[in-house]
Scaffold this motif. Structure first.
Motif, mmCIF file in Angstrom:
data_model
loop_
_atom_site.group_PDB
_atom_site.id
_atom_site.type_symbol
_atom_site.label_atom_id
_atom_site.label_comp_id
_atom_site.label_asym_id
_atom_site.label_seq_id
_atom_site.Cartn_x
_atom_site.Cartn_y
_atom_site.Cartn_z
ATOM 1 N N GLN A 100 0.838 -1.199 0.000
ATOM 2 C CA GLN A 100 0.000 0.000 0.000
ATOM 3 C C GLN A 100 0.873 1.249 0.000
ATOM 4 O O GLN A 100 1.916 1.286 0.653
ATOM 5 N N THR A 101 0.424 2.294 -0.684
ATOM 6 C CA THR A 101 1.060 3.597 -0.529
ATOM 7 C C THR A 101 0.721 4.099 0.881
ATOM 8 O O THR A 101 -0.174 3.541 1.556
ATOM 9 N N ASP A 106 -3.155 4.932 5.199
ATOM 10 C CA ASP A 106 -3.911 5.886 6.028
ATOM 11 C C ASP A 106 -5.414 5.637 5.897
ATOM 12 O O ASP A 106 -6.161 5.708 6.886
ATOM 13 N N ALA A 107 -5.863 5.344 4.661
ATOM 14 C CA ALA A 107 -7.293 5.125 4.430
ATOM 15 C C ALA A 107 -7.776 3.868 5.155
ATOM 16 O O ALA A 107 -8.890 3.828 5.693
ATOM 17 N N GLU A 108 -6.922 2.838 5.207
ATOM 18 C CA GLU A 108 -7.346 1.584 5.861
ATOM 19 C C GLU A 108 -7.151 1.599 7.380
ATOM 20 O O GLU A 108 -8.006 1.125 8.126
ATOM 21 N N TYR A 109 -6.023 2.169 7.818
ATOM 22 C CA TYR A 109 -5.693 2.072 9.256
ATOM 23 C C TYR A 109 -5.814 3.398 10.003
ATOM 24 O O TYR A 109 -5.633 3.452 11.209
ATOM 25 N N GLY A 110 -6.074 4.480 9.267
ATOM 26 C CA GLY A 110 -6.086 5.807 9.882
ATOM 27 C C GLY A 110 -4.722 6.454 9.746
ATOM 28 O O GLY A 110 -3.713 5.755 9.557
ATOM 29 N N CYS A 121 3.020 -0.700 11.631
ATOM 30 C CA CYS A 121 3.518 0.123 10.528
ATOM 31 C C CYS A 121 4.828 -0.464 9.985
ATOM 32 O O CYS A 121 4.997 -0.619 8.773
ATOM 33 N N CYS A 122 5.758 -0.817 10.881
ATOM 34 C CA CYS A 122 7.025 -1.419 10.443
ATOM 35 C C CYS A 122 6.783 -2.763 9.759
ATOM 36 O O CYS A 122 7.465 -3.109 8.800
ATOM 37 N N HIS A 123 5.820 -3.513 10.266
ATOM 38 C CA HIS A 123 5.536 -4.813 9.655
ATOM 39 C C HIS A 123 5.077 -4.618 8.204
ATOM 40 O O HIS A 123 5.575 -5.281 7.291
ATOM 41 N N LEU A 124 4.148 -3.681 8.015
ATOM 42 C CA LEU A 124 3.581 -3.466 6.681
ATOM 43 C C LEU A 124 4.593 -2.833 5.721
ATOM 44 O O LEU A 124 4.645 -3.192 4.538
ATOM 45 N N ARG A 125 5.420 -1.906 6.237
ATOM 46 C CA ARG A 125 6.247 -1.096 5.333
ATOM 47 C C ARG A 125 7.706 -1.560 5.275
ATOM 48 O O ARG A 125 8.453 -1.115 4.408
ATOM 49 N N LYS A 126 8.097 -2.427 6.229
ATOM 50 C CA LYS A 126 9.489 -2.896 6.202
ATOM 51 C C LYS A 126 9.586 -4.428 6.165
ATOM 52 O O LYS A 126 10.218 -5.001 5.291
#
Ligand code: SF4
Length: 234
Positions: A100-101, A106-110, A121-126
């Motif tokens: 996800q961008t 932000d749209a899904e998790y706030g 956040c680290c799990h999803l983006r790293k």
């Protein structure tokens, strides 16, 4: 060869090399990596500096470089990545991005998930992009050093990365800060300009702060939160 057989073969290779290269220099460890894996390894960099990249290009000029493009980097970090491509024109920079961008996340998790749940956040983006990229290789090389943090004090030069299922090589694990800084000075190594401004351990902009003189360099990461690691090297 089945995946399971290949995994067992790599595990055995890592165990043998772990003992044989326990006291190897950085270049010996990197030379072994290049001779053993050919094109089948990648060097990770957070673009704080190009020390590891410089060393790796001495054994393989067209080495693959992994950069986790989280969408939250400082402009200076992106600038350093682009400068690496100029200084080391043969390397291939692999930008590993999250599915996800930031806007979609932000749209899904706030908004500002990094403030509310930095582990997610680290799990999803790293962590997920790292795992996905590493699945294309048999080995990865990191710049982890034993002096980085107490949790890294026993980092071996070669080990088996069970979570990601490949060999992990840490060529500069034994380097002290003095040795590291001397290499930068002696070889004129590219550094992220933020280091000179007091950012001694650089990650994503929302989770990186300046470090007070004499303080633990990693104290600027997730300052004020009960988190000290992204989960990449756990
Ligand atoms: Fe998100 Fe911060 Fe982790 Fe970057 S370091 S992925 S912004 S929580």
């Amino acid at each position: 060869m089945t995946t399971a057989t290949r995994t067992e073969e790599l595990k055995a290779l890592a165990e043998k090399a772990s003992a044989e290269l326990a006291d190897a220099t950085a270049l010996e460890a990197l030379r072994w990596t290049a001779e053993t894996f050919g094109d089948d390894f990648i060097v990770a960099s957070n673009m704080q500096d190009a020390v590891l990249i410089d060393l790796a290009t001495k054994v393989k000029s067209d080495v693959d470089i992994l950069f986790l493009e989280t969408g939250y980097h400082f402009a200076e970090t992106i600038g350093t990545r682009d400068a690496v491509a100029t200084v080391y024109p043969d390397v291939k920079i692999v930008n590993a991005a999250a599915e996800q961008t930031v806007a979609q996340q932000d749209a899904e998790y706030g908004p500002k998930l990094h403030d509310r749940d930095p582990n997610l956040c680290c799990h999803l983006r790293k962590v997920v992009p790292l795992r996905k990229t590493l699945s294309n290789y048999s080995a990865w090389v990191t710049g982890v050093r034993r002096v980085d943090a107490p949790t890294r004090a026993n980092t071996p030069i070669v080990t088996w990365d069970d979570r990601n299922g490949l060999v992990k090589v840490n060529p500069i694990a034994p380097w002290t800060d003095d040795e590291f800084n001397a290499y930068i000075d002696e070889h004129g190594i590219l550094q992220n300009p933020l280091v000179g401004e007091g950012y001694l351990s650089i990650g994503c902009a929302p989770c990186t702060a300046k470090v007070a003189p004499g303080a633990d360099p990693r104290s600027g990461r997730w300052a004020g939160k009960s988190k000290t690691e992204c989960g990449l090297h756990a």
